[in-house]
Design an enzyme around this catalytic site. Structure first.
Site, PDB file in Angstrom:
ATOM      1  N   LYS A 100       0.839  -1.209   0.000  1.00 29.07           N
ATOM      2  CA  LYS A 100       0.000   0.000   0.000  1.00 29.07           C
ATOM      3  C   LYS A 100       0.873   1.259   0.000  1.00 29.07           C
ATOM      4  CE  LYS A 100      -3.820  -2.485   2.005  1.00 29.07           C
ATOM      5  NZ  LYS A 100      -4.446  -3.077   3.156  1.00 29.07           N
ATOM      6  N   GLN A 148      -5.227  -2.108   9.192  1.00 28.12           N
ATOM      7  CA  GLN A 148      -5.017  -3.416   8.572  1.00 28.12           C
ATOM      8  C   GLN A 148      -5.601  -4.517   9.466  1.00 28.12           C
ATOM      9  OE1 GLN A 148      -3.796  -3.786   5.497  1.00 28.12           O
ATOM     10  NE2 GLN A 148      -3.986  -6.000   5.544  1.00 28.12           N
ATOM     11  N   ASP A 196     -11.509   2.110   3.311  1.00 29.78           N
ATOM     12  CA  ASP A 196     -11.807   0.681   3.167  1.00 29.78           C
ATOM     13  C   ASP A 196     -13.302   0.442   2.918  1.00 29.78           C
ATOM     14  OD1 ASP A 196      -9.839  -1.312   3.224  1.00 29.78           O
ATOM     15  OD2 ASP A 196      -9.547  -1.137   5.394  1.00 29.78           O
TER      16      ASP A 196
END
Ligand code: GUN
Length: 286
Positions: A53, A97, A120
């Protein structure tokens, strides 16, 4: 005839090129898009994903900060860091995460993220907006899968789509996206009866169950579009999807490979979502 391969590398590069162009335009208007990623604990796969990322951000001209926190971080400490990032006007996207260490409740952490920074698309606000067709952050993996279907030239309206898997991150939002495109959608899962017959009726088949070789050639309608969201390790430790690729690619009309498929799109869509978060800030200033 062998299926057309829907190439994640090519399509992810396309999405990232648009993100890079938009990042440059934002900077000209005084906004430098920034993503903060929290990595808690020692999960080696998570560390690899997070590095990917940060690399994508650098490629697109998006600032990124990876906050690496020890396994022993308390839930309260993590929540406090998220609250701080919510309040920081230079931060546009926040990603935690997953999975988190067992002593931290994921639900609480996700719900602490400001929905306007939830790149997200995991917060209840964004999930709800997706459901009712409002502008929102769409979770990156189903957004990437939809991009691949559309890039393959599939007109979804009226098509029969089958999603295998009902996770909050992939299966459920994928089904909502397909419904929004006027497909007729069946969601299958571990309790589904006659899975093979249901899959074999699909014009578009999305495999998101997390089981190697779950989808075999007899489960695929000739000419169908097969999107493999699986990220499994085979007996040799190699990355593989949920689809038995070689035989299925002899039946399908188009198929995504693993690796080189949906995984790359997930990463690219995070860049697109981060840009979108920064663009919202710019809109709000006008
Ligand atoms: N872990 C595995 N996939 C994902 C994802 O898409 N987002 C986050 N935050 N964690 C993950």
């Amino acid at each position: 005839m062998a299926a057309t391969i829907i190439d994640g590398k090519v399509l992810a590069a396309e999405v990232k090129a648009v993100a890079a162009r938009d990042a440059a335009a934002l900077k000209e208007q005084g906004i430098s898009p920034k993503l903060v990623v929290f990595l808690v604990g020692e999960n080696p796969a998570s560390a690899v994903y997070v590095r990917g990322k940060a690399k994508d951000c650098a490629e697109c001209g998006i600032d990124s900060i990876v906050e690496t926190l020890p396994e022993t971080t308390t839930e309260a400490d993590l929540l406090a860091r998220i609250v701080a990032m919510n309040a920081d006007p230079t931060v546009h996207g926040i990603l935690v995460q997953l999975p988190l260490p067992g002593h931290i409740e994921e639900k609480k952490v996700i719900e602490a993220i400001d929905p306007k920074k939830d790149v997200d698309g995991f917060t209840p606000v964004n999930i709800g907006r997706l459901q009712i067709g409002e502008d929102c952050f769409v979770p990156c993996t189903p957004a990437g899968a939809l991009y691949m279907i559309q890039a393959a030239g599939v007109q979804l309206a009226g098509k029969d789509a089958v999603v295998v898997g009902r996770s909050n991150i992939v299966g459920k939002p994928m089904a909502m996206l397909l419904v929004a495109q006027s497909a007729t959608v069946t969601v299958c899962h571990s309790k589904t009866q006659n899975l093979a017959a249901k899959c074999a009726a699909a014009d578009v088949l999305i495999a998101a169950a997390g089981q190697e070789k779950l989808i075999t050639a007899n489960m695929v309608k000739p000419g169908a579009v097969v999107i493999d969201v699986g990220m499994n390790k085979n007996a040799d430790g190699k990355l593989c999807g949920d689809v038995d690729f070689e035989p299925v690619s002899q039946v399908a009309g188009a198929i995504t490979p693993v690796p080189g498929g949906v995984g790359l799109m997930t990463r690219a869509m995070l860049m697109a979502n981060t840009i979108k978060a920064a663009q919202w800030v710019l809109q709000a200033q006008k």
